[in-house]
Scaffold this motif. Sequence first.
Motif, PDB file in Angstrom:
ATOM      1  N   TYR A   7       0.917  -1.229  -0.076  1.00  0.00           N
ATOM      2  CA  TYR A   7       0.031  -0.048   0.065  1.00  0.00           C
ATOM      3  C   TYR A   7       0.977   1.393  -0.084  1.00  0.00           C
ATOM      4  CZ  TYR A   7      -2.918   3.590   1.946  1.00  0.00           C
ATOM      5  OH  TYR A   7      -3.700   4.956   2.253  1.00  0.00           O
ATOM      6  N   VAL A   8       0.631   2.305  -0.926  1.00  0.00           N
ATOM      7  CA  VAL A   8       1.211   3.521  -0.955  1.00  0.00           C
ATOM      8  C   VAL A   8       0.561   4.559  -1.179  1.00  0.00           C
ATOM      9  CG1 VAL A   8       3.084   4.750  -2.209  1.00  0.00           C
ATOM     10  CG2 VAL A   8       3.445   2.327  -1.988  1.00  0.00           C
ATOM     11  N   SER A  64      -5.939  -8.043   6.760  1.00  0.00           N
ATOM     12  CA  SER A  64      -5.074  -7.017   7.479  1.00  0.00           C
ATOM     13  C   SER A  64      -5.403  -5.816   7.050  1.00  0.00           C
ATOM     14  CB  SER A  64      -3.488  -7.385   7.391  1.00  0.00           C
ATOM     15  OG  SER A  64      -2.754  -6.342   8.024  1.00  0.00           O
ATOM     16  N   LEU A  65      -5.581  -5.642   5.656  1.00  0.00           N
ATOM     17  CA  LEU A  65      -5.987  -4.108   5.338  1.00  0.00           C
ATOM     18  C   LEU A  65      -7.308  -3.783   5.773  1.00  0.00           C
ATOM     19  CD1 LEU A  65      -5.282  -1.650   3.565  1.00  0.00           C
ATOM     20  CD2 LEU A  65      -5.980  -3.004   1.590  1.00  0.00           C
ATOM     21  N   ILE A  88      -4.048   6.794  -3.553  1.00  0.00           N
ATOM     22  CA  ILE A  88      -3.837   5.522  -2.985  1.00  0.00           C
ATOM     23  C   ILE A  88      -3.284   4.508  -3.994  1.00  0.00           C
ATOM     24  CG2 ILE A  88      -4.917   3.868  -1.347  1.00  0.00           C
ATOM     25  CD1 ILE A  88      -6.429   5.887  -0.217  1.00  0.00           C
ATOM     26  N   ASP A  89      -2.328   3.808  -3.784  1.00  0.00           N
ATOM     27  CA  ASP A  89      -1.977   2.904  -4.893  1.00  0.00           C
ATOM     28  C   ASP A  89      -1.952   1.472  -3.931  1.00  0.00           C
ATOM     29  OD1 ASP A  89      -1.366   3.703  -7.743  1.00  0.00           O
ATOM     30  OD2 ASP A  89      -0.479   5.216  -6.340  1.00  0.00           O
ATOM     31  N   VAL A  90      -2.657   0.250  -4.366  1.00  0.00           N
ATOM     32  CA  VAL A  90      -2.508  -1.014  -3.868  1.00  0.00           C
ATOM     33  C   VAL A  90      -1.835  -1.693  -4.998  1.00  0.00           C
ATOM     34  CG1 VAL A  90      -3.495  -2.770  -2.835  1.00  0.00           C
ATOM     35  CG2 VAL A  90      -4.273  -0.415  -2.276  1.00  0.00           C
ATOM     36  N   TYR A  91      -0.746  -2.541  -4.389  1.00  0.00           N
ATOM     37  CA  TYR A  91      -0.043  -3.736  -5.268  1.00  0.00           C
ATOM     38  C   TYR A  91      -0.520  -4.935  -4.715  1.00  0.00           C
ATOM     39  CZ  TYR A  91       2.130   0.619  -6.727  1.00  0.00           C
ATOM     40  OH  TYR A  91       2.449   1.692  -7.381  1.00  0.00           O
ATOM     41  N   GLY A  92      -1.428  -5.793  -5.384  1.00  0.00           N
ATOM     42  CA  GLY A  92      -1.849  -7.064  -4.966  1.00  0.00           C
ATOM     43  C   GLY A  92      -3.306  -7.381  -5.251  1.00  0.00           C
ATOM     44  N   ALA A 112      -8.537  11.631  -3.184  1.00  0.00           N
ATOM     45  CA  ALA A 112      -7.631  10.868  -4.145  1.00  0.00           C
ATOM     46  C   ALA A 112      -8.063   9.845  -4.813  1.00  0.00           C
ATOM     47  CB  ALA A 112      -6.894  10.512  -2.973  1.00  0.00           C
ATOM     48  N   THR A 113      -7.305   9.482  -5.875  1.00  0.00           N
ATOM     49  CA  THR A 113      -7.580   8.372  -6.641  1.00  0.00           C
ATOM     50  C   THR A 113      -7.021   7.182  -5.847  1.00  0.00           C
ATOM     51  OG1 THR A 113      -5.390   8.546  -7.760  1.00  0.00           O
ATOM     52  CG2 THR A 113      -7.472   9.752  -8.804  1.00  0.00           C
ATOM     53  N   VAL A 114      -7.814   5.939  -6.148  1.00  0.00           N
ATOM     54  CA  VAL A 114      -7.491   4.791  -5.776  1.00  0.00           C
ATOM     55  C   VAL A 114      -7.205   3.915  -6.822  1.00  0.00           C
ATOM     56  CG1 VAL A 114      -8.315   2.563  -4.344  1.00  0.00           C
ATOM     57  CG2 VAL A 114      -9.053   5.057  -3.503  1.00  0.00           C
ATOM     58  N   THR A 115      -6.139   3.390  -7.018  1.00  0.00           N
ATOM     59  CA  THR A 115      -5.718   2.311  -8.036  1.00  0.00           C
ATOM     60  C   THR A 115      -5.166   1.146  -7.491  1.00  0.00           C
ATOM     61  OG1 THR A 115      -4.953   4.492  -9.452  1.00  0.00           O
ATOM     62  CG2 THR A 115      -4.200   2.176 -10.176  1.00  0.00           C
ATOM     63  N   VAL A 116      -5.604   0.157  -8.203  1.00  0.00           N
ATOM     64  CA  VAL A 116      -5.019  -1.160  -7.725  1.00  0.00           C
ATOM     65  C   VAL A 116      -4.194  -1.764  -8.835  1.00  0.00           C
ATOM     66  CG1 VAL A 116      -5.878  -3.762  -7.063  1.00  0.00           C
ATOM     67  CG2 VAL A 116      -6.998  -1.610  -6.277  1.00  0.00           C
TER      68      VAL A 116
END
Length: 133
Positions: A7-8, A64-65, A88-92, A112-116
Amino acid sequence: MADPLYYVDRSDVREGRLADVRAAMRDLADFVRDHEPRLIAYHFYLDEPASTMTLVAVHPDSASLELHMDIGGEKFRGFAELIRMRSIDVYGRPSEAAVERLRVKAEMLGGATVTVHSAQAGFSRPQPPDRAT
């Protein structure tokens, strides 16, 4: 076993609020350390001019998230007057419930934008033992 989530998020520090942001980062990091033992890593960063705050977290799985979003909500609200979240960027592979909670957080802290990002290739290795002994 589920793959970890990386998560970033990035936020602009509001003018004149740097000292408050630093105190809030320490407070939230301490809270997370004390209440979320499954979280693998949780680090705040400031860029050189101290105008951008970045949070990097590693969760062992989506549960967990989701827990983090549930128990940290009140703490996150405390950042609303200190920052404007940009992304917000989530990797996974987070669950849909986790993504929805992230969208609510992103909106609350500045739209903010949220990108997976889905994994395509790569690997992780366990941390080697300390050989300094």
